[in-house]
Design a protein around this motif. Sequence first.
Motif, PDB file in Angstrom:
ATOM      1  N   TYR A 306       0.831  -1.209   0.000  1.00 36.84           N
ATOM      2  CA  TYR A 306       0.000   0.000   0.000  1.00 36.84           C
ATOM      3  C   TYR A 306       0.867   1.262   0.000  1.00 36.84           C
ATOM      4  O   TYR A 306       0.633   2.192  -0.782  1.00 36.84           O
ATOM      5  CB  TYR A 306      -0.948   0.027   1.211  1.00 36.84           C
ATOM      6  CG  TYR A 306      -1.696   1.342   1.276  1.00 36.84           C
ATOM      7  CD1 TYR A 306      -2.810   1.566   0.461  1.00 36.84           C
ATOM      8  CD2 TYR A 306      -1.241   2.385   2.084  1.00 36.84           C
ATOM      9  CE1 TYR A 306      -3.460   2.797   0.469  1.00 36.84           C
ATOM     10  CE2 TYR A 306      -1.875   3.618   2.091  1.00 36.84           C
ATOM     11  CZ  TYR A 306      -2.983   3.816   1.277  1.00 36.84           C
ATOM     12  OH  TYR A 306      -3.622   5.030   1.267  1.00 36.84           O
ATOM     13  N   LEU A 307       1.860   1.306   0.887  1.00 39.99           N
ATOM     14  CA  LEU A 307       2.705   2.502   0.988  1.00 39.99           C
ATOM     15  C   LEU A 307       3.456   2.773  -0.313  1.00 39.99           C
ATOM     16  O   LEU A 307       3.592   3.927  -0.732  1.00 39.99           O
ATOM     17  CB  LEU A 307       3.706   2.348   2.141  1.00 39.99           C
ATOM     18  CG  LEU A 307       3.194   2.659   3.545  1.00 39.99           C
ATOM     19  CD1 LEU A 307       4.258   2.335   4.581  1.00 39.99           C
ATOM     20  CD2 LEU A 307       2.762   4.119   3.669  1.00 39.99           C
ATOM     21  N   THR A 308       3.942   1.701  -0.951  1.00 40.34           N
ATOM     22  CA  THR A 308       4.639   1.866  -2.228  1.00 40.34           C
ATOM     23  C   THR A 308       3.712   2.478  -3.266  1.00 40.34           C
ATOM     24  O   THR A 308       4.078   3.432  -3.970  1.00 40.34           O
ATOM     25  CB  THR A 308       5.190   0.512  -2.725  1.00 40.34           C
ATOM     26  OG1 THR A 308       6.093  -0.003  -1.747  1.00 40.34           O
ATOM     27  CG2 THR A 308       5.918   0.657  -4.052  1.00 40.34           C
ATOM     28  N   MET A 309       2.493   1.964  -3.359  1.00 47.20           N
ATOM     29  CA  MET A 309       1.535   2.492  -4.334  1.00 47.20           C
ATOM     30  C   MET A 309       1.106   3.914  -3.974  1.00 47.20           C
ATOM     31  O   MET A 309       0.932   4.760  -4.861  1.00 47.20           O
ATOM     32  CB  MET A 309       0.313   1.562  -4.408  1.00 47.20           C
ATOM     33  CG  MET A 309      -0.647   1.890  -5.524  1.00 47.20           C
ATOM     34  SD  MET A 309       0.097   1.906  -7.167  1.00 47.20           S
ATOM     35  CE  MET A 309       0.559   0.194  -7.362  1.00 47.20           C
ATOM     36  N   HIS A 310       0.981   4.186  -2.688  1.00 45.08           N
ATOM     37  CA  HIS A 310       0.627   5.535  -2.224  1.00 45.08           C
ATOM     38  C   HIS A 310       1.697   6.540  -2.661  1.00 45.08           C
ATOM     39  O   HIS A 310       1.382   7.638  -3.165  1.00 45.08           O
ATOM     40  CB  HIS A 310       0.479   5.537  -0.700  1.00 45.08           C
ATOM     41  CG  HIS A 310       0.246   6.892  -0.114  1.00 45.08           C
ATOM     42  ND1 HIS A 310      -0.942   7.582  -0.294  1.00 45.08           N
ATOM     43  CD2 HIS A 310       1.044   7.695   0.643  1.00 45.08           C
ATOM     44  CE1 HIS A 310      -0.861   8.754   0.330  1.00 45.08           C
ATOM     45  NE2 HIS A 310       0.333   8.847   0.893  1.00 45.08           N
ATOM     46  N   VAL A 311       2.974   6.174  -2.494  1.00 45.07           N
ATOM     47  CA  VAL A 311       4.069   7.054  -2.930  1.00 45.07           C
ATOM     48  C   VAL A 311       4.025   7.236  -4.444  1.00 45.07           C
ATOM     49  O   VAL A 311       4.193   8.347  -4.957  1.00 45.07           O
ATOM     50  CB  VAL A 311       5.439   6.496  -2.480  1.00 45.07           C
ATOM     51  CG1 VAL A 311       6.580   7.272  -3.136  1.00 45.07           C
ATOM     52  CG2 VAL A 311       5.564   6.568  -0.956  1.00 45.07           C
ATOM     53  N   MET A 312       3.759   6.146  -5.175  1.00 48.40           N
ATOM     54  CA  MET A 312       3.701   6.255  -6.637  1.00 48.40           C
ATOM     55  C   MET A 312       2.535   7.133  -7.080  1.00 48.40           C
ATOM     56  O   MET A 312       2.651   7.865  -8.064  1.00 48.40           O
ATOM     57  CB  MET A 312       3.635   4.855  -7.271  1.00 48.40           C
ATOM     58  CG  MET A 312       4.931   4.084  -7.069  1.00 48.40           C
ATOM     59  SD  MET A 312       5.277   2.820  -8.314  1.00 48.40           S
ATOM     60  CE  MET A 312       4.033   1.624  -7.942  1.00 48.40           C
ATOM     61  N   ASP A 313       1.428   7.097  -6.353  1.00 52.05           N
ATOM     62  CA  ASP A 313       0.316   8.017  -6.639  1.00 52.05           C
ATOM     63  C   ASP A 313       0.766   9.470  -6.494  1.00 52.05           C
ATOM     64  O   ASP A 313       0.438  10.337  -7.324  1.00 52.05           O
ATOM     65  CB  ASP A 313      -0.854   7.764  -5.682  1.00 52.05           C
ATOM     66  CG  ASP A 313      -1.700   6.556  -6.073  1.00 52.05           C
ATOM     67  OD1 ASP A 313      -1.367   5.894  -7.074  1.00 52.05           O
ATOM     68  OD2 ASP A 313      -2.684   6.274  -5.361  1.00 52.05           O
ATOM     69  N   LYS A 314       1.507   9.754  -5.413  1.00 53.22           N
ATOM     70  CA  LYS A 314       1.996  11.118  -5.163  1.00 53.22           C
ATOM     71  C   LYS A 314       2.967  11.556  -6.261  1.00 53.22           C
ATOM     72  O   LYS A 314       2.937  12.707  -6.716  1.00 53.22           O
ATOM     73  CB  LYS A 314       2.685  11.205  -3.797  1.00 53.22           C
ATOM     74  CG  LYS A 314       1.773  10.955  -2.617  1.00 53.22           C
ATOM     75  CD  LYS A 314       0.740  12.044  -2.474  1.00 53.22           C
ATOM     76  CE  LYS A 314      -0.188  11.804  -1.296  1.00 53.22           C
ATOM     77  NZ  LYS A 314      -1.369  12.697  -1.334  1.00 53.22           N
TER      78      LYS A 314
END
Length: 328
Positions: A306-314
């Motif tokens: 989740y955190l990896t995808m959250h950073v990629m969203d940003k």
Amino acid sequence: MIRFGVIGTNWITDRLLESAQYVDDFQLAAVYSRTIEKAEEFAGKYDIPHIFTDLEEMAASAEIDAVYIATPNAYHAEQAILFLKNNKHVLCEKPLAANAAEVTRMIQTAKNHKVLLMEAMKSTLLPNFKVIQENLHKIGPIRKYVASYCQYSSRYDKYKEGIVLNAFKPELANGSLMDLGVYCLYPLITLFGGPHKIKATAFMLESGVDGEGSVALEYEDRDAVIMYSKITNSHLPSEIQGEKGSMIIDKIHTAEKVEIRYNDGRVEELTVDQPYPAMYYELNEFVELLKQRKMESDTNSYENSYLTMHVMDKVREQIGLVYPNDEK
């Protein structure tokens, strides 16, 4: 035996099945492809007993216990959720989905149905990644993480000729961040958690995806820089810098050589043997979790995915990279 179905018949599935021969309790039971011709061809190559061209039918089938999903990123969430709802365990290629909202839905579905969902991120399950984790304390307080994965894509030659292949299509949630940048980010987040600040830059292609990019990530007591590209090559190693020395990693995505170079000039070789193909370790982790009746990997955990995808969203917000999945 755990009976697997594979969804997607491209080269990455071939690589997984090459590794599967070394994994105890893996049984290849089914294949899905959109066309019967491709499904039959793939089934013939691997002697697969069951063929599907309908995903709903496959998800409901009693012939499989788990699936490996290797379709384009844009389809990961929808397909994974279908199988999770049918109480099938899911090993899904990286990146787990097209955005963090999809990842949240996938995780919640897995929890609701008490089945295993795991991102097929090979890097963090390799023996040499465990070596990195176990030896970090030797270099003192960590101050900087630098990771690079730049690999010129043969598909870029076609792109320059005016032929846009899947690798450069935003409708498939592709581009250099999703394809290569994730390999720099996932180990960072596994080691140090999520950052406080993100500053991203990229070179955008006319097709609408990023050809290459860089991200600076800020933590309380350290920072990180990641660089990735599908339109240039790099031969730089990656490194983690501490106050007592630096850990040098030859390739962040496959970590075949790891050493520490101390401030006093000493060099400590840390590399261990990785006797199996790189994808063996992720598949073996998934199978072992099922045998132990665990519903989440400690390493490729829900939080790390989740955190990896959250950073990629940003990152995508900052560089203006939008996918159709974002609007759903």
